[in-house]
Write a protein that holds these residues in place. Structure first.
Motif, PDB file in Angstrom:
ATOM      1  N   GLY A   1      16.903  23.721 -17.402  1.00  0.00           N
ATOM      2  CA  GLY A   1      15.537  23.341 -17.070  1.00  0.00           C
ATOM      3  C   GLY A   1      15.292  23.212 -15.586  1.00  0.00           C
ATOM      4  N   VAL A   2      16.310  22.787 -14.824  1.00  0.00           N
ATOM      5  CA  VAL A   2      16.159  22.640 -13.374  1.00  0.00           C
ATOM      6  C   VAL A   2      15.943  24.010 -12.738  1.00  0.00           C
ATOM      7  N   ALA A   3      16.784  24.989 -13.106  1.00  0.00           N
ATOM      8  CA  ALA A   3      16.647  26.337 -12.546  1.00  0.00           C
ATOM      9  C   ALA A   3      15.312  26.958 -12.945  1.00  0.00           C
ATOM     10  N   PHE A   4      14.896  26.719 -14.190  1.00  0.00           N
ATOM     11  CA  PHE A   4      13.632  27.296 -14.648  1.00  0.00           C
ATOM     12  C   PHE A   4      12.459  26.688 -13.877  1.00  0.00           C
ATOM     13  N   ALA A   5      12.474  25.381 -13.682  1.00  0.00           N
ATOM     14  CA  ALA A   5      11.399  24.724 -12.938  1.00  0.00           C
ATOM     15  C   ALA A   5      11.352  25.221 -11.499  1.00  0.00           C
ATOM     16  N   ASP A   6      12.534  25.397 -10.889  1.00  0.00           N
ATOM     17  CA  ASP A   6      12.579  25.896  -9.510  1.00  0.00           C
ATOM     18  C   ASP A   6      12.029  27.322  -9.428  1.00  0.00           C
ATOM     19  N   ALA A   7      12.419  28.184 -10.382  1.00  0.00           N
ATOM     20  CA  ALA A   7      11.918  29.564 -10.386  1.00  0.00           C
ATOM     21  C   ALA A   7      10.419  29.596 -10.617  1.00  0.00           C
ATOM     22  N   LEU A   8       9.938  28.727 -11.480  1.00  0.00           N
ATOM     23  CA  LEU A   8       8.496  28.666 -11.764  1.00  0.00           C
ATOM     24  C   LEU A   8       7.721  28.269 -10.500  1.00  0.00           C
ATOM     25  N   THR A   9       8.217  27.267  -9.794  1.00  0.00           N
ATOM     26  CA  THR A   9       7.538  26.804  -8.575  1.00  0.00           C
ATOM     27  C   THR A   9       7.607  27.861  -7.479  1.00  0.00           C
ATOM     28  N   ARG A  10       8.736  28.556  -7.394  1.00  0.00           N
ATOM     29  CA  ARG A  10       8.935  29.544  -6.330  1.00  0.00           C
ATOM     30  C   ARG A  10       8.100  30.804  -6.551  1.00  0.00           C
TER      31      ARG A  10
ATOM     32  N   ARG B   1      13.250  18.513 -19.316  1.00  0.00           N
ATOM     33  CA  ARG B   1      12.008  18.936 -19.965  1.00  0.00           C
ATOM     34  C   ARG B   1      10.804  18.312 -19.272  1.00  0.00           C
ATOM     35  N   ARG B   2      10.944  17.042 -18.894  1.00  0.00           N
ATOM     36  CA  ARG B   2       9.846  16.375 -18.196  1.00  0.00           C
ATOM     37  C   ARG B   2       9.594  17.038 -16.846  1.00  0.00           C
ATOM     38  N   ARG B   3      10.667  17.322 -16.106  1.00  0.00           N
ATOM     39  CA  ARG B   3      10.508  17.949 -14.788  1.00  0.00           C
ATOM     40  C   ARG B   3       9.872  19.327 -14.932  1.00  0.00           C
ATOM     41  N   LEU B   4      10.289  20.077 -15.947  1.00  0.00           N
ATOM     42  CA  LEU B   4       9.749  21.418 -16.147  1.00  0.00           C
ATOM     43  C   LEU B   4       8.254  21.369 -16.458  1.00  0.00           C
ATOM     44  N   ALA B   5       7.861  20.482 -17.358  1.00  0.00           N
ATOM     45  CA  ALA B   5       6.449  20.380 -17.728  1.00  0.00           C
ATOM     46  C   ALA B   5       5.597  20.014 -16.525  1.00  0.00           C
ATOM     47  N   ARG B   6       6.062  19.067 -15.753  1.00  0.00           N
ATOM     48  CA  ARG B   6       5.280  18.616 -14.594  1.00  0.00           C
ATOM     49  C   ARG B   6       5.269  19.665 -13.485  1.00  0.00           C
ATOM     50  N   ALA B   7       6.364  20.427 -13.352  1.00  0.00           N
ATOM     51  CA  ALA B   7       6.383  21.499 -12.356  1.00  0.00           C
ATOM     52  C   ALA B   7       5.359  22.574 -12.700  1.00  0.00           C
ATOM     53  N   ALA B   8       5.237  22.896 -13.982  1.00  0.00           N
ATOM     54  CA  ALA B   8       4.271  23.912 -14.404  1.00  0.00           C
ATOM     55  C   ALA B   8       2.853  23.450 -14.115  1.00  0.00           C
TER      56      ALA B   8
ATOM     57  N   GLY C   1       1.913  21.227 -11.884  1.00  0.00           N
ATOM     58  CA  GLY C   1       1.732  21.175 -10.443  1.00  0.00           C
ATOM     59  C   GLY C   1       1.525  22.534  -9.807  1.00  0.00           C
ATOM     60  N   ALA C   2       2.192  23.555 -10.356  1.00  0.00           N
ATOM     61  CA  ALA C   2       2.076  24.904  -9.812  1.00  0.00           C
ATOM     62  C   ALA C   2       0.889  25.672 -10.391  1.00  0.00           C
ATOM     63  N   GLY C   3       0.221  25.079 -11.401  1.00  0.00           N
ATOM     64  CA  GLY C   3      -0.899  25.772 -12.019  1.00  0.00           C
ATOM     65  C   GLY C   3      -0.484  26.962 -12.861  1.00  0.00           C
ATOM     66  N   VAL C   4       0.739  26.918 -13.402  1.00  0.00           N
ATOM     67  CA  VAL C   4       1.265  28.027 -14.203  1.00  0.00           C
ATOM     68  C   VAL C   4       1.166  27.671 -15.685  1.00  0.00           C
ATOM     69  N   PRO C   5       0.508  28.491 -16.508  1.00  0.00           N
ATOM     70  CA  PRO C   5       0.505  28.226 -17.949  1.00  0.00           C
ATOM     71  C   PRO C   5       1.930  28.277 -18.497  1.00  0.00           C
ATOM     72  N   LEU C   6       2.367  27.185 -19.105  1.00  0.00           N
ATOM     73  CA  LEU C   6       3.719  27.096 -19.655  1.00  0.00           C
ATOM     74  C   LEU C   6       3.619  27.120 -21.176  1.00  0.00           C
ATOM     75  N   VAL C   7       4.175  28.157 -21.794  1.00  0.00           N
ATOM     76  CA  VAL C   7       4.207  28.271 -23.250  1.00  0.00           C
ATOM     77  C   VAL C   7       5.554  27.740 -23.732  1.00  0.00           C
ATOM     78  N   VAL C   8       5.513  26.643 -24.468  1.00  0.00           N
ATOM     79  CA  VAL C   8       6.719  26.036 -25.023  1.00  0.00           C
ATOM     80  C   VAL C   8       6.838  26.457 -26.484  1.00  0.00           C
TER      81      VAL C   8
ATOM     82  N   ALA D   1       3.282  16.321 -20.535  1.00  0.00           N
ATOM     83  CA  ALA D   1       2.151  16.987 -19.886  1.00  0.00           C
ATOM     84  C   ALA D   1       1.318  17.647 -20.973  1.00  0.00           C
ATOM     85  N   PRO D   2       0.229  17.033 -21.385  1.00  0.00           N
ATOM     86  CA  PRO D   2      -0.581  17.599 -22.471  1.00  0.00           C
ATOM     87  C   PRO D   2      -1.130  18.986 -22.168  1.00  0.00           C
ATOM     88  N   GLU D   3      -1.121  19.393 -20.880  1.00  0.00           N
ATOM     89  CA  GLU D   3      -1.624  20.727 -20.523  1.00  0.00           C
ATOM     90  C   GLU D   3      -0.693  21.837 -20.993  1.00  0.00           C
TER      91      GLU D   3
END
Length: 423
Positions: free
Chosen positions: A226-235, A260-267, A269-276, A296-298
């Motif tokens: 999840g850490v790597a995914f959140a970083d890639a999403l933000t980058r 999971r919490r960090r990933l949801a909030r990163a998405a 924050g970056a304005g990226v639609p995250l499909v879980v 993150a209800p979004e």
């Protein structure tokens, strides 16, 4: 064969450049449609690069790139000095899937064992009883067309999400004919040709097929991290990110709650639609995993009853913002006007006693997992694997050779298994 007119290529191509994305991908998409629909039959010559470039007001490199992409797909034949034309068989309708998961489903019954298609082999008695109760409730005034889904099922799903800590109303829920249709609708709504989409590697092959069909540019991050995914999403800030944070398919991992919490909030924050994709989240051996959308209800969540109850119950859903749900419903209405009312009423009945059905399914899967793991440790001790924390798949590393060759050998012994699908 009559070629596309050299002096008027736009007359055949129509509004090909009206979408979003690089021009060569938009042009390739339009030509692909014409070939697959048979409007450019096999053997049809295409004009030389410079002619359509002038007629379409694009650079010659745009036409060359579009032609080359379709040549790599096998739809065009392109030879220096001889021109470009539609390949033999290129205009016989949409191409058949090469995805081994779907090909296994398309094959007729032949006695081959099918661990390539994971899912309950029999419908549980609760499913049969739920259908009986649903039948008793039919007969009232109802047109039967519900592109958003049958209201009672949408209300039941909303109540279940709310109980899991994700405030939800029926307006947040779209019912689909299985999770595969739910993903297809989301890709259509959110991904344009050339858009970047971030996925795990490896990931669910059905999602990869949809992204290829949409001409998306797929980036990947290691599965279960999840850490790597959140970083890639933000980058990269892709147009869409698709992830299975709980009981990942096919690896089986579950991200820790903090990841999971960090990933949801990163998405968010970056304005990226995250499909879980939570289709398998209910099948964790240690108990249900907290919903990622609780952080993150979004977050857009995809779910289904097919893995817990039975694959023949084609009932999946999307939980998302009401505006997106309405947009998805318009797309769905064009295809099928809504799914079977009887199945959806039965699904609503099943949700009332869902926890008991799930617990029995998880207990059976845990027993079968332990039996398989013991056999693998005993029979081929040089195979490496980590015990799965849930789900229906076991990720095995072979000591030598490649997975694709192994699947062919296994098939000749009457067992169908899946190799890794390339991203």
């Amino acid at each position: 064969m009559r070629p596309i007119p050299v002096d008027d290529p736009a007359g055949r191509l129509g509004r090909w450049s009206a979408g979003r994305g690089p021009l060569h991908l938009l042009l390739a998409c339009r030509l692909r449609e014409l070939v697959d629909e048979g409007r450019l039959p096999a053997g049809t010559p295409l004009p030389p690069d410079r002619a359509p470039a002038a007629g379409l007001a694009v650079g010659r490199t745009t036409v060359v790139a579009a032609y080359d992409l379709l040549r790599e797909e096998g739809r065009l034949v392109r030879r220096r000095g001889s021109g470009t034309w539609v390949a033999p068989g290129g205009g016989r309708g949409p191409r058949r899937t090469a995805n081994p998961m779907f090909v296994n489903l398309l094959e007729p019954p032949d006695g081959v064992l099918q661990p390539a298609c994971a899912g309950p082999l029999w419908a549980p008695p609760e499913y049969v009883e739920a259908h009986r109760r649903a039948l008793d409730r039919l007969g009232g005034p109802d047109l039967g067309h519900h592109p958003l889904g049958q209201p009672e099922l949408r209300a039941a799903l909303a109540a279940r999400y709310t109980a899991l800590g994700v405030p939800t109303t029926p307006a947040h829920v779209l019912v689909a004919t299985g999770a595969q249709q739910a993903l297809a609708l989301l890709v259509r709504a959110l991904v344009a040709p050339g858009d970047e989409v971030l996925v795990e590697a490896p990931t669910y092959p059905g999602a990869l097929d949809l992204l290829r069909e949409a001409a998306a540019v797929v980036r990947h991050s290691p599965a279960g991290d999840g850490v790597a995914f959140a970083d890639a999403l933000t980058r990269h800030r892709p147009a869409l990110a698709y992830v299975m944070p709980a009981v990942q398919n096919p690896v089986g991992t579950t991200m820790p709650a903090l990841e999971r919490r960090r990933l949801a909030r990163a998405a968010v924050g970056a304005g990226v639609p995250l499909v879980v994709d939570d289709v398998l989240a209910e099948l964790a051996f240690a108990g249900p995993v907290e919903a990622t959308a609780a952080h993150a209800p979004e977050v857009i969540t995809v779910g289904s009853l097919s893995k817990v109850v039975w694959g023949g119950l084609r009932t999946g859903w999307v939980r998302a913002r009401p505006a997106l749900v309405e947009r998805l419903a318009r797309f769905r209405a064009v295809h099928d006007l809504g799914g079977s009312v009887l199945d959806q009423l039965a699904a609503a009945e099943l949700l009332t006693g869902f926890d008991a059905v799930r617990d029995r399914r998880v207990a059976l899967l845990r027993e079968r997992h332990d039996h398989l793991a013991a056999g693998l440790r005993r029979e081929p001790p040089d195979w490496a694997f980590d015990p799965a924390p849930g789900g229906q798949t076991l990720w095995v590393r072979l000591p030598r050779g490649d997975a694709a060759s192994y699947t062919q050998v296994a098939l000749r012994h009457g067992v169908a298994v899946l190799p890794v699908m390339a991203v």
